[in-house]
Scaffold this active site. Structure first.
Site, PDB file in Angstrom:
ATOM      1  N   GLY A 127      24.170   6.852  -5.315  1.00  0.00           N
ATOM      2  CA  GLY A 127      24.195   8.042  -4.461  1.00  0.00           C
ATOM      3  C   GLY A 127      24.615   9.258  -5.255  1.00  0.00           C
ATOM      4  O   GLY A 127      24.617   9.231  -6.479  1.00  0.00           O
ATOM      5  N   ASN A 128      24.947  10.338  -4.560  1.00  0.00           N
ATOM      6  CA  ASN A 128      25.443  11.532  -5.252  1.00  0.00           C
ATOM      7  C   ASN A 128      26.483  12.223  -4.376  1.00  0.00           C
ATOM      8  O   ASN A 128      26.752  11.796  -3.262  1.00  0.00           O
ATOM      9  CB  ASN A 128      24.280  12.461  -5.616  1.00  0.00           C
ATOM     10  CG  ASN A 128      23.540  12.946  -4.394  1.00  0.00           C
ATOM     11  OD1 ASN A 128      24.098  13.613  -3.546  1.00  0.00           O
ATOM     12  ND2 ASN A 128      22.253  12.573  -4.289  1.00  0.00           N
ATOM     13  N   HIS A 129      27.067  13.298  -4.933  1.00  0.00           N
ATOM     14  CA  HIS A 129      28.223  13.930  -4.282  1.00  0.00           C
ATOM     15  C   HIS A 129      27.851  14.966  -3.235  1.00  0.00           C
ATOM     16  O   HIS A 129      28.724  15.697  -2.785  1.00  0.00           O
ATOM     17  CB  HIS A 129      29.108  14.605  -5.339  1.00  0.00           C
ATOM     18  CG  HIS A 129      29.844  13.631  -6.203  1.00  0.00           C
ATOM     19  ND1 HIS A 129      30.731  12.715  -5.690  1.00  0.00           N
ATOM     20  CD2 HIS A 129      29.819  13.425  -7.542  1.00  0.00           C
ATOM     21  CE1 HIS A 129      31.228  11.986  -6.670  1.00  0.00           C
ATOM     22  NE2 HIS A 129      30.681  12.393  -7.814  1.00  0.00           N
TER      23      HIS A 129
END
Ligand code: CTP
Length: 403
Positions: free
Chosen positions: A212-214
């Site tokens: 995923g990412n932030h």
């Protein structure tokens, strides 16, 4: 959320028995999330006290140009009051007050404030049956409308005189409903459908792990809310976030992976006028998703990744007149890369974030963007809150539709 939320409402009260209902009206405005200030004619104070209204509105109430009991009196600035207001509601409006509004006879603070107001003005008349039907009252209504004011029609029922018929001021609940409906009906993006993507995507590795990412999703949610507040019907397609949104005009479609977001976007794109891709979609995903949790062993683990489909580019390929807005997050050759994305993804507008700008990017409350349109015209903006950037984006959409 009421369309009155956050609005500055100036309530003007003139001297009729219905003035007693303005306590409830003030409460309802406050409950709807509005900020309320009150201006009264001297005669209205015989029907309701300024103390009641200042307590309920949480603001001082003004009824004269200055307080002559106070030797340090300051002038009550009717121009400041009028300019503060997003809307001015005169309730009750007596026959006398309406006549003064027409003639410009500003011998009290309410009328002087009315003459200075640039915002929409709503007039809720209240008077006895025969006064209501008198030719001069009808003339007042026509004249007030010709000045751009809106009349909130009086209702029928028992009047203070004991007579039955038209002339009662609209009930406070009805005044609020009237204002909400009228304002909603005039919102600039009413009738427009807008798709917004937001948040990260999670690309599964196995049943318990993902890549995923932030992305917090804040930018997309702020855009969705700003569009909905301007009357648009919004489909917010969001990856996993901690955000919530509650607005009658927003339909939230929750997705997890990029391919779910792709499918949701394609399901809705044909029905929308504008699409804004604010999601941070994963560019790669594991080629094989393990059906069971991957057990650790002594060696290293190698995951083979494959490219995900570019949702925005796929919408650019099939668009048939939709106004298509993308984001670009760049760290070098920002402008050139963003311009290349406009062409590659067939966009009408790109919102460029440079990670080189302090205050811009993931997890921050602020953003610094440059707009670039399909003619490659650049418009660098100041560092702003994401809410303010969202409003700038909505303004671009309004300009596009000439509203
Ligand atoms: N986007 C998308 N689907 C993807 C990747 C990106 O819809 N699979 C959208 C984003 O929502 C954003 C825009 O494309 O509006 C730009 O994304 P960005 O990550 O900046 O650019 P990429 O096209 O992915 O190129 P690169 O990562 O090489 O900079």
């Amino acid at each position: 959320m009421s369309v009155l939320s956050g609005k500055n409402i100036l309530l003007g009260i003139s001297g009729g028995i219905a003035a007693y209902k303005t306590a409830t009206l003030t409460r309802l405005f406050i409950k709807a999330g509005a900020h309320v200030r009150v201006v009264m004619t001297p005669a209205s104070k015989d029907f309701i006290t300024p103390l009641t209204l200042s307590t309920l509105s949480k603001n001082p109430v003004h009824s004269s140009f200055y307080n002559d009991d106070d030797e340090n009196a300051v002038w009550n600035n009717h121009v400041e009051l009028a300019l503060w207001a997003d809307l001015f509601v005169i309730a009750p409006a007596t026959a006398n007050t309406m006549a003064k509004m027409i003639s410009g006879n500003s011998d009290n603070l309410l009328i002087a404030t009315y003459l200075s107001a640039k915002c929409p003005v709503y007039v809720a008349p209240a008077m006895d049956l025969d006064m209501y039907h008198h030719g001069s009252t009808k003339h007042s209504f026509e004249k007030l409308k010709s000045f751009g004011n809106t009349i909130i029609p009086a209702e029928s029922g028992e009047l203070a005189s004991g007579l039955h018929g038209e002339g009662r001021m609209a009930e406070p609940e009805h005044i609020v409903a009237f204002l909400e409906k009228d304002i909603e009906g005039k919102l600039p993006l009413r009738g427009k459908k807008i798709l917004v993507t937001a948040g990260p995507t999670y690309e599964p590795i196995d049943p318990v792990r993902f890549i995923g990412n932030h992305s917090s999703g804040k930018m997309g949610y702020d855009i969705a809310l700003a569009a909905a507040n301007e009357g648009a019907e919004v489909i917010l397609i969001s990856g996993p976030t901690h955000l919530t949104v509650q607005h009658a005009n927003i339909t939230l479609v929750g997705v997890t992976s990029g391919s779910e977001m792709y499918n949701a976007c394609h399901e809705h794109f044909g029905k929308v006028d504008t699409a804004i891709a604010a999601a941070a979609v994963a560019d790669y995903r594991p080629k094989v998703v393990a059906s069971q949790k991957i057990k650790k062993n002594d060696g290293s683990l190698i995951l083979e990744l494959e490219k995900t489909r570019d949702i925005l580019a796929s919408l650019g390929e099939i668009k048939t007149g939709q106004f298509l807005i993308g984001f670009a997050l760049e760290t070098e050759n920002e402008i050139e890369n963003a311009k290349a994305k406009i062409r590659k993804k067939n966009l009408d507008l790109i919102v460029l974030n440079s990670l080189n700008d302090t205050g811009a990017g993931f997890g921050k409350a602020t953003n610094k963007v440059t707009f670039i349109n399909s003619n490659f015209e650049e418009e660098p903006m100041e560092l702003k809150t994401k809410e303010a950037v969202a409003l700038d984006i909505i303004n671009k959409i309004k300009t596009h539709y000439n509203v």
